[in-house]
Structure formats: structure tokens, C-alpha cells
Design a protein around this motif. Structure first.
Motif, short mmCIF file in Angstrom:
data_model
loop_
_atom_site.label_atom_id
_atom_site.label_comp_id
_atom_site.label_asym_id
_atom_site.label_seq_id
_atom_site.Cartn_x
_atom_site.Cartn_y
_atom_site.Cartn_z
N VAL A 34 0.83 -1.20 0.00
CA VAL A 34 0.00 0.00 0.00
C VAL A 34 0.87 1.25 0.00
O VAL A 34 2.04 1.21 0.39
N THR A 35 0.28 2.34 -0.43
CA THR A 35 0.91 3.65 -0.37
C THR A 35 0.03 4.52 0.52
O THR A 35 -1.19 4.60 0.30
N VAL A 36 0.64 5.16 1.51
CA VAL A 36 -0.08 6.06 2.40
C VAL A 36 0.28 7.48 1.99
O VAL A 36 1.44 7.85 1.93
N ASP A 37 -0.74 8.27 1.69
CA ASP A 37 -0.56 9.67 1.32
C ASP A 37 -1.12 10.53 2.44
O ASP A 37 -2.35 10.67 2.59
N LEU A 38 -0.23 11.11 3.26
CA LEU A 38 -0.67 11.90 4.40
C LEU A 38 -1.41 13.16 3.97
O LEU A 38 -2.35 13.59 4.64
N ASP A 39 -0.99 13.76 2.86
CA ASP A 39 -1.64 14.99 2.39
C ASP A 39 -3.06 14.73 1.89
O ASP A 39 -3.97 15.50 2.17
N ALA A 40 -3.23 13.64 1.15
CA ALA A 40 -4.55 13.32 0.60
C ALA A 40 -5.41 12.56 1.61
O ALA A 40 -6.63 12.48 1.45
N GLY A 41 -4.79 11.99 2.64
CA GLY A 41 -5.53 11.21 3.63
C GLY A 41 -6.03 9.90 3.06
O GLY A 41 -7.15 9.48 3.33
N THR A 42 -5.15 9.23 2.28
CA THR A 42 -5.56 8.00 1.62
C THR A 42 -4.54 6.87 1.79
O THR A 42 -3.36 7.12 1.99
N VAL A 43 -5.06 5.67 1.67
CA VAL A 43 -4.26 4.46 1.59
C VAL A 43 -4.65 3.80 0.27
O VAL A 43 -5.84 3.51 0.05
N THR A 44 -3.69 3.59 -0.62
CA THR A 44 -3.97 3.00 -1.92
C THR A 44 -3.31 1.63 -2.02
O THR A 44 -2.12 1.49 -1.75
N VAL A 45 -4.09 0.62 -2.40
CA VAL A 45 -3.57 -0.74 -2.57
C VAL A 45 -2.99 -0.83 -3.97
O VAL A 45 -3.66 -0.55 -4.96
N LYS A 46 -1.72 -1.22 -4.04
CA LYS A 46 -0.98 -1.22 -5.32
C LYS A 46 -1.64 -2.09 -6.38
O LYS A 46 -1.90 -1.63 -7.49
N ASP A 47 -1.90 -3.36 -6.08
CA ASP A 47 -2.39 -4.28 -7.12
C ASP A 47 -3.81 -3.97 -7.60
O ASP A 47 -4.08 -4.02 -8.79
N SER A 48 -4.70 -3.63 -6.67
CA SER A 48 -6.10 -3.41 -7.06
C SER A 48 -6.41 -1.96 -7.36
O SER A 48 -7.41 -1.66 -8.02
N GLY A 49 -5.59 -1.05 -6.87
CA GLY A 49 -5.86 0.37 -7.06
C GLY A 49 -6.94 0.92 -6.14
O GLY A 49 -7.31 2.08 -6.24
N LYS A 50 -7.45 0.08 -5.25
CA LYS A 50 -8.48 0.54 -4.31
C LYS A 50 -7.91 1.61 -3.39
O LYS A 50 -6.75 1.52 -2.97
#
Length: 82
Positions: A34-50
Motif C-alpha cells: 500500500v501507499t499512504v498519502d498523508l496529504d490526501a488522507g488516503t491508503v492505496t492498494v498497489k495491485d487493485s488500485g483501491k
């Protein structure tokens, strides 16, 4: 006890105290990247893009950005710099 854990996360600057809106432990699996974006307030799952949202860090964000409580205090002039 949760308050103590949250304060330690902020004070040491070693772990970001992000609180997800959804229970990610029920969604993510071992091995998910996963990628955590503190500015956007999101967690993105690499394989699914969720993308999952987490609550804003609020007043602790400057402390986290500084690298912990003591670094924040030094940078803001509360205590003497090293």
C-alpha cells in the motif's frame, strides 16, 4: 490504553497515527503493498488500485512532520536546538 499508543506514535515520530475510516485489517491481506498519502488522507492498494480514506491527523500533523515531539519542540523554539 489507545490514547497512550497514539501519544507515543506522535511523540517518537516513528509511526504515523493514521486512523482509517474503514477497518482495513478486515480488507487488506498479508503481502498487500500500500501507499499512504498523508496529504490526501488516503491508503492505496498497489495491485487493485483501491483507495481508502483515513481521518485527518489534525493538530498532531506538525509534530509528525517534524519527526517527533522533541524535534518539533526544537524547530519551534520550545527547547534549545542540539
Amino acid at each position: 490504553m489507545p490514547g497512550f499508543f497514539f501519544r507515543n506514535c506522535v511523540a517518537t515520530g516513528e509511526l504515523y497515527p493514521c486512523e482509517a475510516v474503514e477497518r482495513l485489517c478486515d480488507i487488506l491481506k498479508t503481502g498487500d503493498v500500500v501507499t499512504v498519502d498523508l496529504d490526501a488522507g488516503t491508503v492505496t492498494v498497489k495491485d487493485s488500485g483501491k483507495v481508502f480514506k483515513f481521518k485527518p491527523l489534525g493538530d498532531v500533523r506538525p509534530v509528525v512532520d517534524a519527526g517527533g515531539l522533541f524535534d518539533y519542540a526544537r524547530k519551534s523554539g520550545m527547547i534549545a536546538a542540539k
